[in-house]
Motif scaffolding. Sequence first.
Motif, mmCIF file in Angstrom:
data_model
loop_
_atom_site.group_PDB
_atom_site.id
_atom_site.type_symbol
_atom_site.label_atom_id
_atom_site.label_comp_id
_atom_site.label_asym_id
_atom_site.label_seq_id
_atom_site.Cartn_x
_atom_site.Cartn_y
_atom_site.Cartn_z
ATOM 1 N N GLN A 117 0.888 -1.375 0.036
ATOM 2 C CA GLN A 117 0.119 -0.038 -0.075
ATOM 3 C C GLN A 117 0.739 1.121 -0.178
ATOM 4 O O GLN A 117 0.474 2.373 -0.615
ATOM 5 C CB GLN A 117 -0.873 0.032 1.274
ATOM 6 C CG GLN A 117 -1.833 1.270 1.290
ATOM 7 C CD GLN A 117 -3.122 1.248 0.171
ATOM 8 O OE1 GLN A 117 -3.284 0.293 -0.399
ATOM 9 N NE2 GLN A 117 -3.004 2.618 -0.226
ATOM 10 N N ARG A 118 1.904 1.285 0.813
ATOM 11 C CA ARG A 118 2.877 2.426 0.947
ATOM 12 C C ARG A 118 3.431 3.089 -0.570
ATOM 13 O O ARG A 118 3.884 4.207 -0.440
ATOM 14 C CB ARG A 118 3.756 2.379 2.045
ATOM 15 C CG ARG A 118 4.965 1.233 1.323
ATOM 16 C CD ARG A 118 5.772 0.888 2.900
ATOM 17 N NE ARG A 118 6.750 -0.005 2.387
ATOM 18 C CZ ARG A 118 7.831 -0.103 1.447
ATOM 19 N NH1 ARG A 118 8.048 1.231 1.211
ATOM 20 N NH2 ARG A 118 8.558 -1.097 1.340
ATOM 21 N N SER A 119 3.406 2.083 -1.530
ATOM 22 C CA SER A 119 3.917 2.235 -2.782
ATOM 23 C C SER A 119 3.101 2.828 -3.675
ATOM 24 O O SER A 119 3.347 3.937 -4.581
ATOM 25 C CB SER A 119 4.828 1.109 -3.351
ATOM 26 O OG SER A 119 5.719 0.414 -2.579
ATOM 27 N N ARG A 120 1.826 2.675 -3.158
ATOM 28 C CA ARG A 120 0.784 3.338 -4.155
ATOM 29 C C ARG A 120 0.832 4.652 -4.361
ATOM 30 O O ARG A 120 0.315 5.245 -5.661
ATOM 31 C CB ARG A 120 -0.587 2.819 -3.796
ATOM 32 C CG ARG A 120 -0.781 1.259 -4.171
ATOM 33 C CD ARG A 120 -1.896 0.750 -3.545
ATOM 34 N NE ARG A 120 -2.148 -0.810 -3.709
ATOM 35 C CZ ARG A 120 -3.042 -1.419 -3.353
ATOM 36 N NH1 ARG A 120 -4.387 -0.973 -2.834
ATOM 37 N NH2 ARG A 120 -2.955 -2.981 -3.260
ATOM 38 N N GLY A 121 0.802 5.402 -3.190
ATOM 39 C CA GLY A 121 0.944 6.991 -3.542
ATOM 40 C C GLY A 121 2.021 7.552 -4.366
ATOM 41 O O GLY A 121 1.837 8.317 -5.254
ATOM 42 N N VAL A 122 3.082 6.888 -4.219
ATOM 43 C CA VAL A 122 4.195 7.309 -5.174
ATOM 44 C C VAL A 122 3.855 7.128 -6.403
ATOM 45 O O VAL A 122 4.231 7.828 -7.562
ATOM 46 C CB VAL A 122 5.401 6.847 -4.718
ATOM 47 C CG1 VAL A 122 6.754 7.112 -5.624
ATOM 48 C CG2 VAL A 122 5.967 6.993 -3.302
ATOM 49 N N VAL A 123 3.408 5.877 -6.866
ATOM 50 C CA VAL A 123 3.132 5.459 -8.333
ATOM 51 C C VAL A 123 1.958 6.445 -8.816
ATOM 52 O O VAL A 123 2.387 6.761 -10.066
ATOM 53 C CB VAL A 123 2.747 4.081 -8.415
ATOM 54 C CG1 VAL A 123 2.269 3.533 -9.606
ATOM 55 C CG2 VAL A 123 3.617 3.050 -7.833
ATOM 56 N N GLU A 124 0.931 6.675 -8.123
ATOM 57 C CA GLU A 124 -0.065 7.343 -8.602
ATOM 58 C C GLU A 124 0.527 8.949 -8.757
ATOM 59 O O GLU A 124 0.061 9.580 -9.862
ATOM 60 C CB GLU A 124 -1.106 7.790 -7.617
ATOM 61 C CG GLU A 124 -1.974 6.306 -7.565
ATOM 62 C CD GLU A 124 -2.378 5.848 -8.816
ATOM 63 O OE1 GLU A 124 -3.113 6.838 -9.487
ATOM 64 O OE2 GLU A 124 -2.341 4.751 -9.221
ATOM 65 N N ALA A 125 1.789 9.442 -8.153
ATOM 66 C CA ALA A 125 2.189 10.990 -8.204
ATOM 67 C C ALA A 125 3.214 10.553 -9.397
ATOM 68 O O ALA A 125 3.009 11.641 -10.281
ATOM 69 C CB ALA A 125 3.043 10.993 -6.993
ATOM 70 N N VAL A 126 3.776 9.687 -9.678
ATOM 71 C CA VAL A 126 4.496 9.588 -11.028
ATOM 72 C C VAL A 126 3.391 9.595 -12.186
ATOM 73 O O VAL A 126 3.594 10.424 -13.155
ATOM 74 C CB VAL A 126 5.309 8.145 -11.065
ATOM 75 C CG1 VAL A 126 5.765 7.991 -12.388
ATOM 76 C CG2 VAL A 126 6.304 8.149 -9.789
ATOM 77 N N ALA A 127 2.360 8.900 -12.155
ATOM 78 C CA ALA A 127 1.364 9.135 -13.047
ATOM 79 C C ALA A 127 0.755 10.340 -13.475
ATOM 80 O O ALA A 127 0.563 10.652 -14.697
ATOM 81 C CB ALA A 127 0.300 7.713 -12.938
ATOM 82 N N ARG A 128 0.488 11.090 -12.304
ATOM 83 C CA ARG A 128 -0.052 12.318 -12.566
ATOM 84 C C ARG A 128 0.907 13.256 -13.222
ATOM 85 O O ARG A 128 0.711 14.002 -14.157
ATOM 86 C CB ARG A 128 -0.334 12.972 -11.355
ATOM 87 C CG ARG A 128 -1.556 12.323 -10.746
ATOM 88 C CD ARG A 128 -2.235 13.302 -9.614
ATOM 89 N NE ARG A 128 -1.268 13.172 -8.487
ATOM 90 C CZ ARG A 128 -1.127 12.210 -7.609
ATOM 91 N NH1 ARG A 128 -2.127 11.474 -7.588
ATOM 92 N NH2 ARG A 128 -0.166 12.456 -6.394
ATOM 93 N N ALA A 129 2.237 13.118 -12.764
ATOM 94 C CA ALA A 129 3.275 13.933 -13.494
ATOM 95 C C ALA A 129 3.648 13.495 -14.898
ATOM 96 O O ALA A 129 3.519 14.308 -15.793
ATOM 97 C CB ALA A 129 4.725 13.550 -12.774
ATOM 98 N N ALA A 130 3.232 12.231 -15.218
ATOM 99 C CA ALA A 130 3.482 11.761 -16.662
ATOM 100 C C ALA A 130 2.165 12.525 -17.508
ATOM 101 O O ALA A 130 2.540 12.772 -18.513
ATOM 102 C CB ALA A 130 3.543 10.255 -16.769
ATOM 103 N N ASP A 131 0.992 12.277 -17.092
ATOM 104 C CA ASP A 131 0.014 13.133 -17.543
ATOM 105 C C ASP A 131 0.283 14.508 -17.834
ATOM 106 O O ASP A 131 -0.179 15.073 -18.891
ATOM 107 C CB ASP A 131 -1.357 12.853 -16.807
ATOM 108 C CG ASP A 131 -1.944 11.558 -16.825
ATOM 109 O OD1 ASP A 131 -1.441 10.560 -17.589
ATOM 110 O OD2 ASP A 131 -2.677 10.700 -15.995
#
Length: 322
Positions: free
Chosen positions: A242-256
């Motif tokens: 679970q603790r990794s999901r926030g980072v992954v989502e932040a990376v995805a938002r930056a990518a968008d």
Amino acid sequence: MEIRRVGASGLRVSRLGLGTMTWGRDTPDEEARALLEMFCAAGGTLIDTAAAYGAGDAERLIGKLVRELTNREEMAIATKAGFVIRGGKRIVDTSRRALLRDLEGSLERLGTDYVDLWQVHAWGDAPLEETLTALDFAVERGMARYVGVSNFVGWQTAQAATWQQAVPGRAPIVSAQVEYSLLARRAEVEVLPAAAAFGLGVFPWSPLARGVLTGQYRGGVPRGSRAASDHFAWFVEPYLEQRSRGVVEAVARAADGLDMSPMQIALLWVRDAPGVTAPLLGARTAGQLAPALATEELALPPEIASALDDVSGGANAGRTAS
């Protein structure tokens, strides 16, 4: 591709390296050929492997492909010794005898008289001074141009570098290979500062957090992924919590927002982090490698890099200082 100096040494390599942990096992020969062709065409020069990869098959394949596809003198081949898997168990043997035996085997499999960088794959039980005499011997005999360490923690890196600097004529440690990504920033605590203090280059392995930062696991475990394989699931699982999901989502938002892929965002963050020489790309297909190579003309805006620092564990002291 931009060429970077490895720490304070005379060794120069491309700022992205081609990792080969899956070669000879999960990456078919023809796919490996396509990877190396694409990498060389983009100006890449650094190939990283190990005696343990594919039980030596990765080195055999590299030797064959380098002879067929490129000029050996134009490539920087890095390999590692002192670690093997026997009967499903990981065995570390960093004795002088074991290391030199591994190096001799690597040279034979690679079909070359020397490697550009020879690294101790892991900290072992043998006395450090014995381990390091093997590095001296390899450089003296022309079997290795430069030497480094891999998977050493901060104090181990500093001890090895100090020992080699203590007496003129010893082969200096020029690099440290360590896991480093937005989901694995422990290297910033001691390894990166030690590398900076001793003038070492840094080669981050798994800069995409074992594939998790590509976003491919956001909806579950896809078929054909490392997490779905019997022998690599353990490797990926630590970053599916679970603790990794926030980072992954932040990376995805930056990518968008930047019209890039999550993989490119995560890779750029590591590539241009303070002290990094070259992240090692563990692409298994040409389709995975192509977007990584396409980052050559790209860079993260400073505010995005800082935001990713914050969401993944806090400010990067080295970035702040620079």
